[in-house]
Scaffold this active site. Structure first.
Site, PDB file in Angstrom:
ATOM      1  N   GLU A  96      18.464  20.130  15.135  1.00 63.55           N
ATOM      2  CA  GLU A  96      19.600  19.322  15.568  1.00 63.55           C
ATOM      3  C   GLU A  96      20.091  18.423  14.432  1.00 63.55           C
ATOM      4  O   GLU A  96      21.294  18.284  14.207  1.00 63.55           O
ATOM      5  CB  GLU A  96      19.221  18.474  16.784  1.00 63.55           C
TER       6      GLU A  96
ATOM      7  N   HIS B 105      24.339  25.759  13.763  1.00 59.04           N
ATOM      8  CA  HIS B 105      23.106  26.364  14.285  1.00 59.04           C
ATOM      9  C   HIS B 105      23.070  27.856  13.968  1.00 59.04           C
ATOM     10  O   HIS B 105      22.031  28.400  13.579  1.00 59.04           O
ATOM     11  CB  HIS B 105      23.031  26.176  15.805  1.00 59.04           C
TER      12      HIS B 105
ATOM     13  N   HIS C  13      29.041  21.496  14.617  1.00 57.85           N
ATOM     14  CA  HIS C  13      27.611  21.383  14.903  1.00 57.85           C
ATOM     15  C   HIS C  13      27.069  22.688  15.481  1.00 57.85           C
ATOM     16  O   HIS C  13      26.024  23.190  15.044  1.00 57.85           O
ATOM     17  CB  HIS C  13      27.380  20.231  15.888  1.00 57.85           C
ATOM     18  N   GLU C  14      27.779  23.250  16.447  1.00 55.77           N
ATOM     19  CA  GLU C  14      27.293  24.469  17.103  1.00 55.77           C
ATOM     20  C   GLU C  14      27.322  25.662  16.143  1.00 55.77           C
ATOM     21  O   GLU C  14      26.395  26.482  16.130  1.00 55.77           O
ATOM     22  CB  GLU C  14      28.137  24.771  18.348  1.00 55.77           C
TER      23      GLU C  14
END
Length: 213
Positions: free
Chosen positions: A199, A140, A136-137
């Site tokens: 997100e 980004h 997820h990070e």
């Protein structure tokens, strides 16, 4: 009025030329601040952060963070190469560090600079959990969300100045009302939904990376 139209037209051309393509969605995104400026700043801030915090080395947890990070970064490269974006990561300098901190958090700076806090490990529990969070990070960073937020902030700042100029002919109370309305409108109408969409996008991309890894 003619000057205003010319200004708006030039602004539109500038925005059109200042766009990048999100490799995961194919959509055009704002890129007013180029990566050639963002990455050196990110690398410098990352080094400064590590110098001011306790980096954990030589433990099973720190080795796990590095191991998962390497697999996620390789998965990112595999996906990008397979989808016509070979060389997309040429300026990335991947780094994975575990930091002693009770905060439940993890992040990835533009350019692949990753930090996991020890406080999030009990939530992750397993290597699979770490991979889900890291995917997820990293998403980004890969989707240039930082670049988009910086670009949106620049537009917001310029619009704020324009609003102040437009209100300059009004009395002080009216100017305050207009300024307050712009601040709330820009935050609730643009910046916050923008963040939520990032997100959601990072969730989807992160799961893909985790599956490949």
């Amino acid at each position: 009025m003619k000057t205003r139209k010319i200004t708006v037209a030039l602004g539109g051309i500038f925005l059109f030329l200042s766009c990048a393509t999100n490799p995961f969605t194919g959509k055009q995104t704002l890129a007013l601040v180029p990566n050639s400026q963002i990455l050196p700043m990110a690398f410098q801030q990352y080094d400064q952060f590590l110098g001011e915090n306790k980096v954990v080395n030589g433990t099973a947890d720190s080795e796990m963070v590095k191991r998962v990070g390497q697999r996620i970064s390789k998965a990112s490269e595999r996906w990008l190469n397979a989808n016509g974006y070979a060389g997309y990561l040429k300026d990335y300098k991947w780094e994975y560090n575990l930091v002693e901190d009770k905060t439940v958090n993890a992040w990835c700076m533009p350019g692949g600079k990753i930090v996991f806090y020890t406080g999030i490990l009990p939530i992750a529990k397993t290597e699979t959990g770490v991979a889900a969070i890291m995917g997820h990070e990293v998403a980004h960073a890969l989707a240039n969300h930082g670049q988009q937020r910086m670009s949106a902030a620049q537009i917001q700042q310029v619009a704020g100045v324009a609003t102040a100029v437009a209100a300059s002919g009004q009395n002080e109370q009216t100017q305050q009302i207009i300024g307050t309305a712009f601040g709330l409108g820009s935050q609730l109408g643009v910046m916050l939904p923008f963040s939520r969409s990032h997100e959601t996008e990072a969730d989807r991309i992160g799961l893909q990376l985790m599956a490949i890894a």
